[in-house]
Every structure is written in C-alpha cells, then in structure tokens.
Design a protein around this motif. Structure first.
Motif, PDB file in Angstrom:
ATOM      1  N   ILE A  96       0.749  -1.273   0.063  1.00 52.58           N
ATOM      2  CA  ILE A  96      -0.096  -0.029   0.137  1.00 52.58           C
ATOM      3  C   ILE A  96       0.980   1.225  -0.125  1.00 52.58           C
ATOM      4  O   ILE A  96       0.915   2.109  -0.634  1.00 52.58           O
ATOM      5  CB  ILE A  96      -1.030   0.006   1.063  1.00 52.58           C
ATOM      6  CG1 ILE A  96      -1.656  -1.174   1.454  1.00 52.58           C
ATOM      7  CG2 ILE A  96      -1.690   1.216   1.199  1.00 52.58           C
ATOM      8  CD1 ILE A  96      -2.458  -1.375   2.695  1.00 52.58           C
ATOM      9  N   ALA A  97       2.133   1.157   0.716  1.00 54.90           N
ATOM     10  CA  ALA A  97       2.644   2.405   1.078  1.00 54.90           C
ATOM     11  C   ALA A  97       3.580   2.648  -0.187  1.00 54.90           C
ATOM     12  O   ALA A  97       4.180   3.954  -0.281  1.00 54.90           O
ATOM     13  CB  ALA A  97       3.583   2.298   2.274  1.00 54.90           C
ATOM     14  N   ALA A  98       3.944   1.743  -1.050  1.00 60.67           N
ATOM     15  CA  ALA A  98       4.514   2.009  -2.472  1.00 60.67           C
ATOM     16  C   ALA A  98       4.011   3.119  -3.327  1.00 60.67           C
ATOM     17  O   ALA A  98       4.776   3.450  -3.964  1.00 60.67           O
ATOM     18  CB  ALA A  98       4.830   0.558  -2.886  1.00 60.67           C
ATOM     19  N   THR A  99       2.609   2.948  -3.357  1.00 60.00           N
ATOM     20  CA  THR A  99       2.256   3.763  -4.487  1.00 60.00           C
ATOM     21  C   THR A  99       2.228   5.163  -4.707  1.00 60.00           C
ATOM     22  O   THR A  99       2.411   5.717  -5.626  1.00 60.00           O
ATOM     23  CB  THR A  99       0.585   3.322  -4.512  1.00 60.00           C
ATOM     24  OG1 THR A  99      -0.012   3.455  -3.328  1.00 60.00           O
ATOM     25  CG2 THR A  99       0.464   1.841  -4.928  1.00 60.00           C
ATOM     26  N   VAL A 135       7.441   9.688  -8.470  1.00 60.36           N
ATOM     27  CA  VAL A 135       8.421   9.490  -9.236  1.00 60.36           C
ATOM     28  C   VAL A 135       7.942   9.489 -10.583  1.00 60.36           C
ATOM     29  O   VAL A 135       8.879  10.167 -11.366  1.00 60.36           O
ATOM     30  CB  VAL A 135       9.049   8.077  -8.845  1.00 60.36           C
ATOM     31  CG1 VAL A 135      10.120   7.669  -9.950  1.00 60.36           C
ATOM     32  CG2 VAL A 135       9.772   7.986  -7.534  1.00 60.36           C
ATOM     33  N   ARG A 136       6.829   8.692 -10.996  1.00 58.65           N
ATOM     34  CA  ARG A 136       6.606   9.133 -12.663  1.00 58.65           C
ATOM     35  C   ARG A 136       6.170  10.395 -13.065  1.00 58.65           C
ATOM     36  O   ARG A 136       6.481  10.968 -14.010  1.00 58.65           O
ATOM     37  CB  ARG A 136       5.216   8.187 -12.774  1.00 58.65           C
ATOM     38  CG  ARG A 136       5.670   6.897 -12.538  1.00 58.65           C
ATOM     39  CD  ARG A 136       6.605   6.381 -13.406  1.00 58.65           C
ATOM     40  NE  ARG A 136       7.028   4.917 -13.286  1.00 58.65           N
ATOM     41  CZ  ARG A 136       7.977   4.264 -13.830  1.00 58.65           C
ATOM     42  NH1 ARG A 136       9.073   4.854 -14.223  1.00 58.65           N
ATOM     43  NH2 ARG A 136       8.253   2.988 -13.630  1.00 58.65           N
ATOM     44  N   ILE A 137       5.590  11.285 -12.217  1.00 60.50           N
ATOM     45  CA  ILE A 137       5.596  12.612 -12.115  1.00 60.50           C
ATOM     46  C   ILE A 137       6.957  13.539 -12.565  1.00 60.50           C
ATOM     47  O   ILE A 137       7.025  14.281 -13.299  1.00 60.50           O
ATOM     48  CB  ILE A 137       4.720  13.381 -11.231  1.00 60.50           C
ATOM     49  CG1 ILE A 137       3.353  12.809 -11.089  1.00 60.50           C
ATOM     50  CG2 ILE A 137       4.715  14.908 -11.280  1.00 60.50           C
ATOM     51  CD1 ILE A 137       2.319  13.481 -10.122  1.00 60.50           C
ATOM     52  N   LEU A 186      -1.940   5.243 -13.493  1.00 61.40           N
ATOM     53  CA  LEU A 186      -2.382   3.798 -13.537  1.00 61.40           C
ATOM     54  C   LEU A 186      -1.490   3.127 -12.242  1.00 61.40           C
ATOM     55  O   LEU A 186      -2.109   2.433 -11.361  1.00 61.40           O
ATOM     56  CB  LEU A 186      -2.032   2.798 -14.889  1.00 61.40           C
ATOM     57  CG  LEU A 186      -2.897   3.190 -15.878  1.00 61.40           C
ATOM     58  CD1 LEU A 186      -2.473   2.520 -17.119  1.00 61.40           C
ATOM     59  CD2 LEU A 186      -4.261   2.924 -15.756  1.00 61.40           C
ATOM     60  N   GLU A 187      -0.102   3.372 -12.194  1.00 60.77           N
ATOM     61  CA  GLU A 187       0.676   2.577 -11.320  1.00 60.77           C
ATOM     62  C   GLU A 187       0.568   3.119  -9.746  1.00 60.77           C
ATOM     63  O   GLU A 187       0.698   2.413  -8.816  1.00 60.77           O
ATOM     64  CB  GLU A 187       2.235   2.554 -11.775  1.00 60.77           C
ATOM     65  CG  GLU A 187       2.353   1.765 -12.902  1.00 60.77           C
ATOM     66  CD  GLU A 187       3.576   1.917 -13.522  1.00 60.77           C
ATOM     67  OE1 GLU A 187       4.373   2.577 -12.826  1.00 60.77           O
ATOM     68  OE2 GLU A 187       4.079   1.557 -14.862  1.00 60.77           O
ATOM     69  N   GLY A 188       0.209   4.619 -10.098  1.00 62.73           N
ATOM     70  CA  GLY A 188       0.424   5.208  -8.635  1.00 62.73           C
ATOM     71  C   GLY A 188      -1.045   5.580  -8.153  1.00 62.73           C
ATOM     72  O   GLY A 188      -1.517   5.119  -6.892  1.00 62.73           O
ATOM     73  N   PHE A 213       1.022  -6.981  -6.982  1.00 59.98           N
ATOM     74  CA  PHE A 213       1.662  -7.408  -8.262  1.00 59.98           C
ATOM     75  C   PHE A 213       1.046  -7.413  -9.497  1.00 59.98           C
ATOM     76  O   PHE A 213       1.595  -7.117 -10.508  1.00 59.98           O
ATOM     77  CB  PHE A 213       2.187  -8.952  -7.614  1.00 59.98           C
ATOM     78  CG  PHE A 213       3.268  -9.262  -6.820  1.00 59.98           C
ATOM     79  CD1 PHE A 213       4.416 -10.086  -7.226  1.00 59.98           C
ATOM     80  CD2 PHE A 213       3.533  -8.700  -5.569  1.00 59.98           C
ATOM     81  CE1 PHE A 213       5.697 -10.312  -6.493  1.00 59.98           C
ATOM     82  CE2 PHE A 213       4.696  -8.773  -4.926  1.00 59.98           C
ATOM     83  CZ  PHE A 213       5.570  -9.565  -5.499  1.00 59.98           C
ATOM     84  N   ALA A 214      -0.239  -7.808  -9.152  1.00 58.73           N
ATOM     85  CA  ALA A 214      -0.883  -8.119 -10.660  1.00 58.73           C
ATOM     86  C   ALA A 214      -1.079  -6.594 -11.170  1.00 58.73           C
ATOM     87  O   ALA A 214      -1.098  -6.269 -12.338  1.00 58.73           O
ATOM     88  CB  ALA A 214      -2.097  -8.749 -10.431  1.00 58.73           C
ATOM     89  N   GLY A 215      -1.619  -5.957 -10.304  1.00 62.78           N
ATOM     90  CA  GLY A 215      -2.045  -4.468 -10.625  1.00 62.78           C
ATOM     91  C   GLY A 215      -0.853  -3.797 -11.278  1.00 62.78           C
ATOM     92  O   GLY A 215      -1.098  -3.003 -12.221  1.00 62.78           O
ATOM     93  N   TYR A 216       0.300  -3.645 -10.741  1.00 59.64           N
ATOM     94  CA  TYR A 216       1.255  -2.729 -11.321  1.00 59.64           C
ATOM     95  C   TYR A 216       1.732  -3.729 -12.629  1.00 59.64           C
ATOM     96  O   TYR A 216       1.983  -2.817 -13.345  1.00 59.64           O
ATOM     97  CB  TYR A 216       2.570  -3.048 -10.270  1.00 59.64           C
ATOM     98  CG  TYR A 216       3.863  -2.110 -11.002  1.00 59.64           C
ATOM     99  CD1 TYR A 216       3.817  -0.675 -10.965  1.00 59.64           C
ATOM    100  CD2 TYR A 216       4.678  -3.105 -11.869  1.00 59.64           C
ATOM    101  CE1 TYR A 216       4.977  -0.546 -11.514  1.00 59.64           C
ATOM    102  CE2 TYR A 216       5.672  -2.393 -12.471  1.00 59.64           C
ATOM    103  CZ  TYR A 216       5.971  -0.935 -12.236  1.00 59.64           C
ATOM    104  OH  TYR A 216       6.913  -0.334 -12.932  1.00 59.64           O
TER     105      TYR A 216
END
Length: 295
Positions: free
Chosen positions: A142-145, A151-153, A201-203, A231-234
């Motif tokens: 949860i905390a990774a998102t 980071v993507r921004i 999507l990832e975040g 795992f699956a969502g990313y």
C-alpha cells in the motif's frame, strides 16, 4: 489540426536559481522519492494504529519499529534499482566501466530491480524482527504507491522516459533527445506523455484500490491478498503503458524501431518492460487466489 502541446518550462531542480546566493542542486526526482517514502511511512503508521484492521484484532508490529523498516526499504530501493538497471538494461557498458555502477547520480534506475530490492529488504526485516511476512508485505505494498506516483511525475518534469510519437490531441513536444528523434527537424514531434499514464495507473489508481481494500474492506485480515493485488495491478498497468512508451535506446535498431525484445510472426512482439512484468502478473494472480482460499 493543431500541433502537440509544448513541453512546460519546468526546471529539473527545485531551486534553479539557488537560495540566498547558494547553489542547491536538489532535483525534483530526489524530492519525489523522499516525499513518497514519507507519505508511505504515514500510511503504514495509520494502518498499525488500527488494530481492528488486522487478523486477530492486533497489528503485526509496533509503530516504533517503523524507522528500522524505513532504513531497510531505502537501502533496498537504491541498491536494487541500480543493480537492476545494470543487469537488465545496460550490462555491457558497466562490464566495461565497473566503477560507474555506484554512480547513481548519473542516472539509471530500474523499477523491477528496486522492487526486488524492497522484496529482499522486507524479508530480512521480517526475519530479524519476527514480524509476519505476509502482513508486512501487504502494508508495504500500500505504502509503495505514493512514491510510484510522484516518481513518475518527476520523470515527466525531467522530460525522460517519454512515449512513442503520436498525433493525439494531448501529445506533448518533449525537448532534447525526444525532439532530435523526430522524423523532421522543422516540426514539433508529439509524443505520448507515458510518464503521466504510469503515474495514473501504477500510482493513483492502484494506490486507491489498495487503500480502499485495506481501510474500507479490511483486506489486511487476509495476509498476502494486497501483495497479490499490487503485483498483478502494477504488472498489468506497466504492460499496458509499454504500448505507448518509447523503448529504451539499447533495444532499438533500424530494423526494430519498436524495441521489441521478443518478436513473433507478423511483426507482433513484446518489449523488455513487458517481458519483465509478465512474471509479476502471473505471481500476483496466483497469490490472490491462494490468499483468498486460505481465508
């Protein structure tokens, strides 16, 4: 038909003009990691303070241990991300110049490598501190998102990891190498802002799903379930974005402009990013099924 949107004039440095005459080379990329980890820390702390969210009505560890966990994760992200980039994307360069491997300030970090580094760090922390691995992995997922989102921004602000050429209305004319790669030098070359696709999507989307499952539907009572969703969502998100993202230069050639690492008949193929995400998707789905049956 209007041309692509000009890239906004954003400096990669937080203080491009310095402060009080002092040059402070602080980049948005570094800030995104710092702020993302800080937000993730608060998410984990919030979950640990709510015993009713966990199996048996007791959190798996005390919030006081969070500082130690943060140290493990930071080391895992940096070491894993760098080594992943070296091994997955440019091994020949670093074999010839091994002293460049620790020079992370020159750029070059792999999400997949950083992810594996965090996995190892979480396992070591769980083993040494006797914290249930499944529950710890779920809350870290949860905390990774938030960090992924920021980071993507930052990738967009740095005008790096841009997308493939396109004429969609929201195409962006990125500067630097993206512009040099255009077919014609007299026109702006519009590209997919794939960094923002990944951020969404990832975040944002994946993070929202995990937060709702954890805090609304109490999915933390089913160890490993949220890890499987992450795992699956990313993996699915990254697989989709790879259709719009410009492949890494080392995988491109005149006969392979799409940067396909694995090609099938008819010109269809997969990029290296997609190949690396397939195991994540398969593992994620398997873990979701396994965790659901256990519950």
């Amino acid at each position: 038909m209007t041309g692509p949107i000009p890239f906004p004039d954003i400096s990669p440095f937080v203080f491009p003009n310095g402060i009080f005459g002092y040059d402070i080379p602080l980049r948005w990329y570094a800030v995104s990691y710092i702020v993302g980890i800080a937000i993730g820390w608060q998410v984990i702390a919030a979950a640990l303070r709510r015993d009713h969210l966990w199996r048996g009505g007791v959190a798996p560890m005390q919030p006081a241990k969070l500082e130690d966990l943060l140290t493990y994760i930071v080391i895992g992200v940096i070491a894993g991300g760098r080594l992943g980039y070296v091994l997955f994307y440019n091994p020949s360069r670093f074999i010839a110049n091994p002293l460049e491997i620790p020079m992370i300030w020159t750029g070059g970090m792999s999400f997949h490598g950083g992810f594996l580094g965090v996995v190892l760090a979480v396992w070591l922390f769980s083993y040494r501190h006797k914290v249930p691995l499944g529950s710890l992995a779920d809350v870290v997922a949860i905390a990774a998102t938030p960090a992924i989102l920021l980071v993507r921004i930052a990738n967009f602000v740095n005008a790096e990891l841009w997308g493939r050429p396109t004429d969609v209305p929201w195409a962006v004319a990125f500067p630097g190498q993206a512009a040099q790669a255009c077919a014609t030098a007299t026109e702006l070359c519009g590209r997919h802002p794939s960094q923002l696709y990944e951020a969404g999507l990832e975040g944002l989307l994946l993070g929202t799903i995990l937060m709702v499952l954890a805090f609304r539907f109490k999915a933390l009572k089913s160890p490993w379930l949220l890890s499987g969703v992450f795992f699956a969502g990313y993996g699915i998100s990254r697989f989709i974005v790879e259709f719009f993202r410009q492949p890494d230069a080392q995988f491109q050639s005149p006969g392979n402009p799409l940067g396909l690492a694995l090609e099938f008949g008819g010109g269809y193929g997969l990029t290296m990013g997609q190949i690396l995400t397939i195991p994540m998707i398969l593992v994620g789905v398997s873990v979701i099924i396994w965790a659901s049956k256990r519950t």
